[in-house]
Write a protein that holds these residues in place. Structure first.
Motif, PDB file in Angstrom:
ATOM      1  N   ALA A 180      29.486 -49.083  30.394  1.00 35.03           N
ATOM      2  CA  ALA A 180      30.671 -48.228  30.299  1.00 35.03           C
ATOM      3  C   ALA A 180      30.740 -47.584  28.921  1.00 35.03           C
ATOM      4  O   ALA A 180      30.170 -48.087  27.960  1.00 35.03           O
ATOM      5  CB  ALA A 180      31.939 -49.039  30.559  1.00 35.03           C
ATOM      6  N   HIS A 181      31.444 -46.463  28.860  1.00 35.38           N
ATOM      7  CA  HIS A 181      31.707 -45.791  27.587  1.00 35.38           C
ATOM      8  C   HIS A 181      33.087 -46.220  27.100  1.00 35.38           C
ATOM      9  O   HIS A 181      34.056 -46.185  27.863  1.00 35.38           O
ATOM     10  CB  HIS A 181      31.678 -44.266  27.766  1.00 35.38           C
ATOM     11  CG  HIS A 181      30.304 -43.723  27.933  1.00 35.38           C
ATOM     12  ND1 HIS A 181      29.622 -43.763  29.126  1.00 35.38           N
ATOM     13  CD2 HIS A 181      29.476 -43.139  27.040  1.00 35.38           C
ATOM     14  CE1 HIS A 181      28.445 -43.219  28.969  1.00 35.38           C
ATOM     15  NE2 HIS A 181      28.317 -42.823  27.709  1.00 35.38           N
ATOM     16  N   TRP A 182      33.152 -46.614  25.840  1.00 37.69           N
ATOM     17  CA  TRP A 182      34.393 -47.065  25.221  1.00 37.69           C
ATOM     18  C   TRP A 182      34.725 -46.100  24.086  1.00 37.69           C
ATOM     19  O   TRP A 182      33.931 -45.938  23.152  1.00 37.69           O
ATOM     20  CB  TRP A 182      34.229 -48.475  24.670  1.00 37.69           C
ATOM     21  CG  TRP A 182      33.915 -49.505  25.709  1.00 37.69           C
ATOM     22  CD1 TRP A 182      32.725 -49.680  26.361  1.00 37.69           C
ATOM     23  CD2 TRP A 182      34.779 -50.509  26.218  1.00 37.69           C
ATOM     24  NE1 TRP A 182      32.806 -50.719  27.237  1.00 37.69           N
ATOM     25  CE2 TRP A 182      34.060 -51.257  27.173  1.00 37.69           C
ATOM     26  CE3 TRP A 182      36.101 -50.859  25.949  1.00 37.69           C
ATOM     27  CZ2 TRP A 182      34.615 -52.318  27.862  1.00 37.69           C
ATOM     28  CZ3 TRP A 182      36.658 -51.934  26.633  1.00 37.69           C
ATOM     29  CH2 TRP A 182      35.924 -52.640  27.578  1.00 37.69           C
ATOM     30  N   ASP A 183      35.874 -45.439  24.153  1.00 38.66           N
ATOM     31  CA  ASP A 183      36.301 -44.499  23.123  1.00 38.66           C
ATOM     32  C   ASP A 183      36.901 -45.261  21.946  1.00 38.66           C
ATOM     33  O   ASP A 183      37.864 -46.022  22.116  1.00 38.66           O
ATOM     34  CB  ASP A 183      37.342 -43.527  23.681  1.00 38.66           C
ATOM     35  CG  ASP A 183      36.762 -42.631  24.764  1.00 38.66           C
ATOM     36  OD1 ASP A 183      35.632 -42.143  24.583  1.00 38.66           O
ATOM     37  OD2 ASP A 183      37.446 -42.413  25.786  1.00 38.66           O
ATOM     38  N   ILE A 184      36.350 -45.047  20.761  1.00 30.02           N
ATOM     39  CA  ILE A 184      36.830 -45.742  19.570  1.00 30.02           C
ATOM     40  C   ILE A 184      38.180 -45.160  19.159  1.00 30.02           C
ATOM     41  O   ILE A 184      38.308 -43.967  18.924  1.00 30.02           O
ATOM     42  CB  ILE A 184      35.818 -45.647  18.417  1.00 30.02           C
ATOM     43  CG1 ILE A 184      34.518 -46.347  18.835  1.00 30.02           C
ATOM     44  CG2 ILE A 184      36.385 -46.256  17.140  1.00 30.02           C
ATOM     45  CD1 ILE A 184      33.380 -46.188  17.836  1.00 30.02           C
ATOM     46  N   GLN A 185      39.191 -46.031  19.079  1.00 28.39           N
ATOM     47  CA  GLN A 185      40.550 -45.636  18.730  1.00 28.39           C
ATOM     48  C   GLN A 185      40.925 -46.004  17.296  1.00 28.39           C
ATOM     49  O   GLN A 185      41.783 -45.382  16.698  1.00 28.39           O
ATOM     50  CB  GLN A 185      41.558 -46.317  19.669  1.00 28.39           C
ATOM     51  CG  GLN A 185      41.284 -46.088  21.142  1.00 28.39           C
ATOM     52  CD  GLN A 185      41.580 -44.679  21.562  1.00 28.39           C
ATOM     53  OE1 GLN A 185      42.623 -44.142  21.231  1.00 28.39           O
ATOM     54  NE2 GLN A 185      40.657 -44.064  22.284  1.00 28.39           N
TER      55      GLN A 185
END
Length: 110
Positions: A86-91
């Motif tokens: 999965a792709h995880w967006d860095i917050q």
């Protein structure tokens, strides 16, 4: 600093490069060049957050703790972590100490 055994998940960091049309508007043709691969300690959101994400089919938060080095220090909010297919967006990016960096990221809903 934690022992190396605590970082037991292989992850990769990628820059998000968005394409633009002739009018300078972003288009849905982003590429993700590799920054680096690292070993991380992964901490998923609290139980209530996981249940809410499962019910709503929404994004799931996680924290990724990696060793601090020149490559991991160059990563910024808006880049992406690839983990668990999965792709995880860095917050958020926060140094824990001189040796480790913590990234908070949200998995994109499928």
């Amino acid at each position: 600093m934690r022992g190396a055994g605590a970082r037991d998940h292989s992850i990769s960091f990628h820059h998000v490069v968005t394409a633009e049309n002739s009018m300078g508007e972003p288009v849905d043709d982003a590429s993700y060049p590799l920054i680096c691969k690292e070993w991380a300690r992964v901490i998923f959101g609290r139980g209530s957050e996981r249940r809410a994400a499962a019910i709503e089919g929404s994004d799931q938060p996680a924290t990724f703790i990696v060793l601090a080095n020149a490559k991991t220090r160059s990563i910024s909010v808006g880049d992406v972590i690839v983990f668990d297919d999965a792709h995880w967006d860095i917050q958020n990016k926060s140094p824990l100490d001189r040796a480790e960096i913590e990234f908070t990221a949200v998995r994109r809903a499928a």
